[in-house]
Design an enzyme around this catalytic site. Sequence first.
Site, short mmCIF file in Angstrom:
data_model
loop_
_atom_site.label_atom_id
_atom_site.label_comp_id
_atom_site.label_asym_id
_atom_site.label_seq_id
_atom_site.Cartn_x
_atom_site.Cartn_y
_atom_site.Cartn_z
N ARG A 1 -21.66 18.66 0.58
CA ARG A 1 -21.81 17.19 -0.05
C ARG A 1 -20.70 16.61 -0.63
O ARG A 1 -19.51 17.16 -0.95
CB ARG A 1 -22.71 17.70 -1.54
CG ARG A 1 -22.26 16.02 -2.76
CD ARG A 1 -23.73 16.54 -3.24
NE ARG A 1 -23.43 17.86 -4.36
CZ ARG A 1 -24.35 17.64 -5.83
NH1 ARG A 1 -25.40 16.77 -5.81
NH2 ARG A 1 -23.25 18.17 -6.34
N ARG B 1 -16.84 17.26 -4.75
CA ARG B 1 -16.77 18.14 -6.68
C ARG B 1 -16.43 19.04 -6.57
O ARG B 1 -16.44 20.77 -5.89
CB ARG B 1 -18.23 17.72 -7.13
CG ARG B 1 -19.00 16.36 -7.27
CD ARG B 1 -20.30 16.45 -8.02
NE ARG B 1 -20.77 17.47 -8.47
CZ ARG B 1 -22.06 17.87 -9.25
NH1 ARG B 1 -22.95 16.85 -9.04
NH2 ARG B 1 -22.14 18.89 -9.85
N ARG C 1 -24.42 27.97 -10.52
CA ARG C 1 -24.53 26.56 -11.43
C ARG C 1 -26.28 27.92 -11.45
O ARG C 1 -27.61 27.05 -11.68
CB ARG C 1 -24.99 25.89 -10.51
CG ARG C 1 -23.36 25.14 -11.42
CD ARG C 1 -22.23 24.94 -10.20
NE ARG C 1 -23.41 23.05 -10.37
CZ ARG C 1 -23.22 22.06 -8.91
NH1 ARG C 1 -23.09 22.03 -7.92
NH2 ARG C 1 -24.15 21.28 -8.99
N ARG D 1 -32.72 21.08 -19.93
CA ARG D 1 -32.14 21.91 -18.74
C ARG D 1 -32.11 23.40 -19.11
O ARG D 1 -31.89 24.18 -18.40
CB ARG D 1 -30.61 21.36 -18.31
CG ARG D 1 -30.48 21.35 -16.96
CD ARG D 1 -28.91 20.83 -16.76
NE ARG D 1 -28.00 21.45 -15.08
CZ ARG D 1 -28.10 20.49 -14.35
NH1 ARG D 1 -28.33 19.79 -14.49
NH2 ARG D 1 -27.69 20.91 -13.65
N LYS E 1 -32.74 15.47 -6.13
CA LYS E 1 -32.96 14.58 -7.31
C LYS E 1 -32.29 13.71 -7.92
O LYS E 1 -32.34 12.27 -8.54
CB LYS E 1 -32.71 15.33 -8.96
CG LYS E 1 -33.77 16.71 -8.77
CD LYS E 1 -34.09 17.79 -10.09
CE LYS E 1 -31.59 18.00 -10.59
NZ LYS E 1 -31.38 19.15 -10.01
P1 AMP Z 1 -24.84 18.47 -12.34
O1 AMP Z 1 -24.56 17.16 -11.95
O2 AMP Z 1 -26.79 18.21 -12.69
O3 AMP Z 1 -25.09 19.08 -11.51
O4 AMP Z 1 -24.39 18.90 -13.32
C1 AMP Z 1 -22.75 18.86 -13.44
C2 AMP Z 1 -22.81 20.21 -14.90
O5 AMP Z 1 -22.99 19.27 -16.24
C3 AMP Z 1 -23.75 21.46 -14.34
O6 AMP Z 1 -22.86 22.48 -14.07
C4 AMP Z 1 -23.72 21.48 -16.66
O7 AMP Z 1 -22.01 22.05 -16.55
C5 AMP Z 1 -23.23 20.11 -17.00
N1 AMP Z 1 -24.87 19.51 -16.97
C6 AMP Z 1 -25.48 18.76 -16.26
N2 AMP Z 1 -26.62 18.24 -17.22
C7 AMP Z 1 -26.81 19.50 -18.54
C8 AMP Z 1 -27.86 19.74 -18.93
N3 AMP Z 1 -29.01 18.93 -19.27
N4 AMP Z 1 -27.04 20.74 -19.77
C9 AMP Z 1 -26.09 21.12 -20.04
N5 AMP Z 1 -25.10 20.73 -19.22
C10 AMP Z 1 -25.26 19.90 -18.21
#
Ligand code: AMP
Length: 225
Positions: free
Chosen positions: A127, A160, A171, A88, A13
């Site tokens: 990554r 990360r 996740r 989410r 994405k």
């Molecule tokens: P991402 O970079 O999208 O994989 O997000 C990394 C982390 O940020 C996730 O594992 C969550 O801990 C937090 N996070 C990102 N987007 C959300 C969301 N919409 N709601 C809650 N936590 C989020």
Amino acid sequence: MKMVFLGPPGAGKGTQAVMLREKKGFLHLSTGDILRENVKNNTGIGKKAKAFMEKGELVPDDMVIEMMLDTIKNARDKKDFILDGFPRTAYQAKKLDNELSKLKLPIDMVVYFKTGINTVILRLTGRRLCSKCGANYHIVNMPPKKQGICDKCGAELYQRKDDSEETIKKRLEVYDNQTKELIDYYKAQGILKEVSGDLEAGKVYSELSEILSTCESDDRNKVRK
Ligand code: AMP
């Protein structure tokens, strides 16, 4: 065009949102990036979010909703944006719909990145990110010219913390339990489109461009009628 990108972590994405930003001027609003920036700067949000993120759990809904709505409201140009990683949960999606309809900025399209678990695991474990400009790499699929160094700005790459195998599992479990139901939520609204997240980035971008041009011409036809 106001879009939501939906799909498991590692579906590509972010990569596609960056391509659309660079090629078509879309504003890319990534919840994960905004949260990571807050953690880096040790802000109030960052301090609260850090532990959840490191465990691969979702940050509490109300905190994320407020943060993202503020970001949208403060955006200079609200015509073309991509929400990447938000909403989410069903609660976030409903709240987002309510608030965006008040602002007269309803979501036009939701793109679901349909991606198999093996692709996701390979992508996330390989990554690497630039510590300065945030550019995305993959040790096999998209390696930098010089190992460990960003092609764009020369800074060091890093992995990360939540891209460790243990946290990836968590996740994906969270995605299955909380985010997957959004596919039906948006399908019922008739705004869900699908791309094949397993394909390499250039091919996904072609699918996405095709969908975008169809939607834009549908829109023009509606206006003409
Ligand atoms: P991402 O970079 O999208 O994989 O997000 C990394 C982390 O940020 C996730 O594992 C969550 O801990 C937090 N996070 C990102 N987007 C959300 C969301 N919409 N709601 C809650 N936590 C989020």
